[in-house]
Design an enzyme around this catalytic site. Structure first.
Site, PDB file in Angstrom:
ATOM      1  N   ASN A  97       0.811  -1.052   0.096  1.00 49.44           N
ATOM      2  CA  ASN A  97      -0.053   0.257   0.024  1.00 49.44           C
ATOM      3  C   ASN A  97       0.827   1.295   0.016  1.00 49.44           C
ATOM      4  O   ASN A  97       1.749   1.510   0.592  1.00 49.44           O
ATOM      5  CB  ASN A  97      -0.918  -0.059   1.254  1.00 49.44           C
ATOM      6  N   ASP A  99      -0.692   4.250   0.645  1.00 47.32           N
ATOM      7  CA  ASP A  99      -1.366   5.487   1.387  1.00 47.32           C
ATOM      8  C   ASP A  99      -0.775   5.782   2.865  1.00 47.32           C
ATOM      9  O   ASP A  99      -1.137   6.684   3.575  1.00 47.32           O
ATOM     10  CB  ASP A  99      -2.842   4.744   1.745  1.00 47.32           C
ATOM     11  N   HIS A 114       5.852  -0.748  -2.702  1.00 47.54           N
ATOM     12  CA  HIS A 114       5.562   0.159  -3.706  1.00 47.54           C
ATOM     13  C   HIS A 114       5.741   1.762  -3.780  1.00 47.54           C
ATOM     14  O   HIS A 114       5.056   2.302  -4.368  1.00 47.54           O
ATOM     15  CB  HIS A 114       4.083  -0.146  -4.323  1.00 47.54           C
ATOM     16  N   CYS A 122      12.483  14.049  -8.021  1.00 48.93           N
ATOM     17  CA  CYS A 122      12.693  14.487  -9.373  1.00 48.93           C
ATOM     18  C   CYS A 122      13.849  13.439  -9.994  1.00 48.93           C
ATOM     19  O   CYS A 122      14.765  13.255  -9.303  1.00 48.93           O
ATOM     20  CB  CYS A 122      13.556  15.694  -9.078  1.00 48.93           C
ATOM     21  N   CYS A 144      14.887  22.579 -11.000  1.00 48.69           N
ATOM     22  CA  CYS A 144      15.651  22.227 -12.174  1.00 48.69           C
ATOM     23  C   CYS A 144      14.392  22.240 -13.237  1.00 48.69           C
ATOM     24  O   CYS A 144      15.127  22.346 -14.425  1.00 48.69           O
ATOM     25  CB  CYS A 144      16.329  20.868 -12.145  1.00 48.69           C
ATOM     26  N   GLY A 181      -5.266  -9.263   3.185  1.00 48.68           N
ATOM     27  CA  GLY A 181      -5.728  -8.310   2.029  1.00 48.68           C
ATOM     28  C   GLY A 181      -5.098  -7.961   0.853  1.00 48.68           C
ATOM     29  O   GLY A 181      -4.949  -6.855   0.242  1.00 48.68           O
ATOM     30  N   SER A 183      -4.448  -9.681  -3.262  1.00 44.47           N
ATOM     31  CA  SER A 183      -4.802 -10.695  -4.179  1.00 44.47           C
ATOM     32  C   SER A 183      -3.418 -11.517  -4.671  1.00 44.47           C
ATOM     33  O   SER A 183      -3.708 -12.594  -5.321  1.00 44.47           O
ATOM     34  CB  SER A 183      -5.479 -10.201  -5.340  1.00 44.47           C
ATOM     35  N   PRO A 208     -11.241 -11.996   2.759  1.00 44.95           N
ATOM     36  CA  PRO A 208     -12.594 -12.708   2.872  1.00 44.95           C
ATOM     37  C   PRO A 208     -12.671 -13.918   1.389  1.00 44.95           C
ATOM     38  O   PRO A 208     -13.572 -14.598   1.472  1.00 44.95           O
ATOM     39  CB  PRO A 208     -13.714 -11.576   2.575  1.00 44.95           C
ATOM     40  N   ALA A 225     -10.141  -7.587   7.375  1.00 44.47           N
ATOM     41  CA  ALA A 225      -8.946  -7.455   7.841  1.00 44.47           C
ATOM     42  C   ALA A 225      -9.066  -7.274   9.452  1.00 44.47           C
ATOM     43  O   ALA A 225      -8.528  -7.925  10.366  1.00 44.47           O
ATOM     44  CB  ALA A 225      -8.099  -6.334   7.208  1.00 44.47           C
TER      45      ALA A 225
HETATM   46  P1  OAD Z   1      -6.010  -5.984  -5.204  1.00 42.65           P
HETATM   47  O1  OAD Z   1      -6.892  -4.965  -5.203  1.00 42.65           O
HETATM   48  O2  OAD Z   1      -5.354  -6.833  -6.041  1.00 42.65           O
HETATM   49  O3  OAD Z   1      -6.586  -7.232  -3.993  1.00 42.65           O
HETATM   50  C1  OAD Z   1      -7.330  -6.757  -2.703  1.00 42.65           C
HETATM   51  C2  OAD Z   1      -7.443  -8.112  -1.813  1.00 42.65           C
HETATM   52  O4  OAD Z   1      -8.001  -7.638  -0.897  1.00 42.65           O
HETATM   53  C3  OAD Z   1      -8.588  -8.898  -2.563  1.00 42.65           C
HETATM   54  O5  OAD Z   1      -7.764 -10.278  -2.464  1.00 42.65           O
HETATM   55  C4  OAD Z   1      -9.641  -8.704  -1.830  1.00 42.65           C
HETATM   56  O6  OAD Z   1     -10.303 -10.072  -1.715  1.00 42.65           O
HETATM   57  C5  OAD Z   1      -8.995  -8.302  -0.417  1.00 42.65           C
HETATM   58  N1  OAD Z   1     -10.117  -7.678   0.418  1.00 42.65           N
HETATM   59  C6  OAD Z   1     -10.863  -6.778  -0.004  1.00 42.65           C
HETATM   60  N2  OAD Z   1     -11.524  -6.231   1.283  1.00 42.65           N
HETATM   61  C7  OAD Z   1     -10.960  -6.898   2.179  1.00 42.65           C
HETATM   62  C8  OAD Z   1     -11.192  -6.553   3.580  1.00 42.65           C
HETATM   63  N3  OAD Z   1     -12.027  -5.683   4.225  1.00 42.65           N
HETATM   64  N4  OAD Z   1     -10.312  -7.334   4.279  1.00 42.65           N
HETATM   65  C9  OAD Z   1      -9.154  -8.125   3.771  1.00 42.65           C
HETATM   66  N5  OAD Z   1      -9.088  -8.499   2.464  1.00 42.65           N
HETATM   67  C10 OAD Z   1      -9.802  -7.780   1.666  1.00 42.65           C
HETATM   68  O7  OAD Z   1      -4.861  -5.312  -4.178  1.00 42.65           O
HETATM   69  P2  OAD Z   1      -3.212  -6.026  -3.969  1.00 42.65           P
HETATM   70  O8  OAD Z   1      -2.889  -7.283  -3.871  1.00 42.65           O
HETATM   71  O9  OAD Z   1      -2.720  -4.989  -2.686  1.00 42.65           O
HETATM   72  O10 OAD Z   1       0.810  -1.909  -7.524  1.00 42.65           O
HETATM   73  O11 OAD Z   1      -2.636  -5.376  -5.296  1.00 42.65           O
HETATM   74  C11 OAD Z   1      -1.069  -5.199  -5.428  1.00 42.65           C
HETATM   75  C12 OAD Z   1      -0.707  -4.097  -6.254  1.00 42.65           C
HETATM   76  O12 OAD Z   1      -1.473  -4.199  -7.365  1.00 42.65           O
HETATM   77  C13 OAD Z   1      -0.984  -3.030  -5.503  1.00 42.65           C
HETATM   78  O13 OAD Z   1       0.089  -2.458  -4.791  1.00 42.65           O
HETATM   79  C14 OAD Z   1      -0.875  -2.127  -6.877  1.00 42.65           C
HETATM   80  C15 OAD Z   1      -1.947  -2.924  -7.937  1.00 42.65           C
HETATM   81  O14 OAD Z   1      -1.880  -2.600  -9.078  1.00 42.65           O
HETATM   82  C16 OAD Z   1       0.849  -0.998  -7.968  1.00 42.65           C
HETATM   83  O15 OAD Z   1       0.226   0.185  -8.353  1.00 42.65           O
HETATM   84  C17 OAD Z   1       2.359  -1.014  -8.773  1.00 42.65           C
END
Ligand code: OAD
Length: 238
Positions: A97, A99, A114, A122, A144, A181, A183, A208, A225
Site C-alpha cells: 500500500n 497510502d 511500492h 525528481c 531544475c 488483504g 490478491s 474474505p 482484515a
Molecule cells: P488487490 O486490489 O489486487 O487485492 C485486494 C485483496 O483484498 C483482494 O484479494 C480482496 O479479496 C481483499 N479484500 C477486500 N476487502 C478486504 C477486507 N476488508 N479485508 C481483507 N481483505 C480484503 O490489491 P493488492 O493485492 O494490494 O500496485 O494489489 C497489489 C498491487 O497491485 C498494488 O500495490 C498495486 C496494484 O496494481 C501498483 O500500483 C504497482
C-alpha cells in the site's frame, strides 16, 4: 478458527499487507468490485509512459488519491498490528500500500514495497521530497524545471533494490507470516508467501476471498482484515 490458539513462541512476525487492509478505512482496492483499475486504465495513469505523455493528468490522478486517502483513517486492524509491534519489536510490516495508513496509526518497521503517495522525486536530480501532503510543495516542478513524480512503483518500474533487500531479510527471519488483504498477483510481492513457507514460517492468510496462493497457507481466515486480526490475537497470546 474458533478453536485456534496462536502459540506464544513466535517472535519474528511479518505482516504482509495489500489493498484489502486499507479497504475498511475506505481506500478502494485495485481489483474486484469498486477496484481502481476498473475506473482508471493504469496505462493512462500509472506508468512512466503515461507520465511522459501527460504528466498533469497523472499528477491529478495521484492528487485525487491523496485527497481520498486523507479522508480515511486507520481502522482497528491497523491498531491491532501496532499493538503487536509494540509487544514484539522484531515484527515488520511489508506493505504494497502507498497510502501510509500503517504509519498514521504509529506503526514502525514499515517496508513500503511500492513506495508512498506522500513522497515525490525528481528523476533528473534524484531529489526526494517528503511529507508531500503538508502543503510544503506548492509547485509540481522541481527547481531544475522538470516535473516531480510520485515516488511510487508504477507498472513497468523496477522495485527499489534496498527495499527488496530489507523485505527479503525480514521474510527470511520470520517465524510467523500473516498476509492480509492482498490478491497476491503482483510480483515479486506475490512470491513472498512461498519464501516464508520455505523458510518454515507458519503462514496465515486473512482475506474474505480465496486467492491464487491460498492453498499455500497453514491457516486461512475468511473474514475482513479487522475481524480476522481481532480473532487471531484475542487469544491467550497477548
Ligand atoms: P488487490 O486490489 O489486487 O487485492 C485486494 C485483496 O483484498 C483482494 O484479494 C480482496 O479479496 C481483499 N479484500 C477486500 N476487502 C478486504 C477486507 N476488508 N479485508 C481483507 N481483505 C480484503 O490489491 P493488492 O493485492 O494490494 O500496485 O494489489 C497489489 C498491487 O497491485 C498494488 O500495490 C498495486 C496494484 O496494481 C501498483 O500500483 C504497482
Amino acid at each position: 478458527m474458533d478453536n485456534f490458539h496462536l502459540p506464544s513462541t513466535y517472535q519474528n512476525i511479518v505482516f504482509f499487507t495489500g489493498a484489502g487492509m486499507s479497504a475498511e478505512s475506505g481506500v478502494p482496492t485495485y481489483r474486484g468490485r469498486g477496484g481502481i483499475w476498473k475506473d482508471y486504465r493504469w496505462e493512462e495513469y500509472a506508468c512512466e509512459s503515461a507520465f511522459k505523455e501527460n504528466p498533469e493528468l497523472v499528477l491529478d490522478f495521484h492528487e485525487l488519491r491523496r485527497i481520498e486517502a486523507l479522508k480515511c483513517k486507520p481502522h482497528s486492524g491497523h491498531f491491532i498490528i501496532k499493538d503487536i509491534q509494540d509487544k514484539f519489536p522484531n515484527s515488520t510490516i511489508i506493505t504494497q500500500n502507498i497510502d501510509g495508513m500503517h504509519q498514521r496509526c504509529g506503526s514502525h518497521n514499515v517496508i513500503e514495497l511500492h513506495g508512498s503517495l506522500w513522497r515525490m522525486r525528481c528523476e533528473s536530480e534524484g531529489a526526494i521530497y517528503e511529507d508531500y501532503d503538508r502543503g510544503k510543495y506548492s509547485s509540481r516542478y522541481c527547481d531544475c524545471g522538470n516535473f516531480r513524480r510520485p515516488d511510487i512503483i508504477w507498472f513497468g518500474d523496477m522495485l527499489n533494490e534496498n527495499i527488496i533487500q530489507k523485505a527479503n531479510l525480514a521474510i527470511s527471519a520470520c517465524d510467523l507470516f500473516i498476509s492480509i488483504g492482498t490478491s497476491a498477483l503482483v510480483w515479486p510481492a506475490a512470491g513472498y508467501p512461498q519464501v516464508a513457507k520455505k523458510r518454515g514460517a507458519f503462514c496465515i492468510e486473512i482475506n474474505p476471498e480465496d486467492t491464487e496462493l491460498s492453498s499455500l497457507y497453514d491457516l486461512k481466515i475468511r473474514t475482513k482484515a479487522s475481524l480476522g486480526l481481532k480473532n487471531l490475537f484475542n487469544t491467550n497470546w497477548i
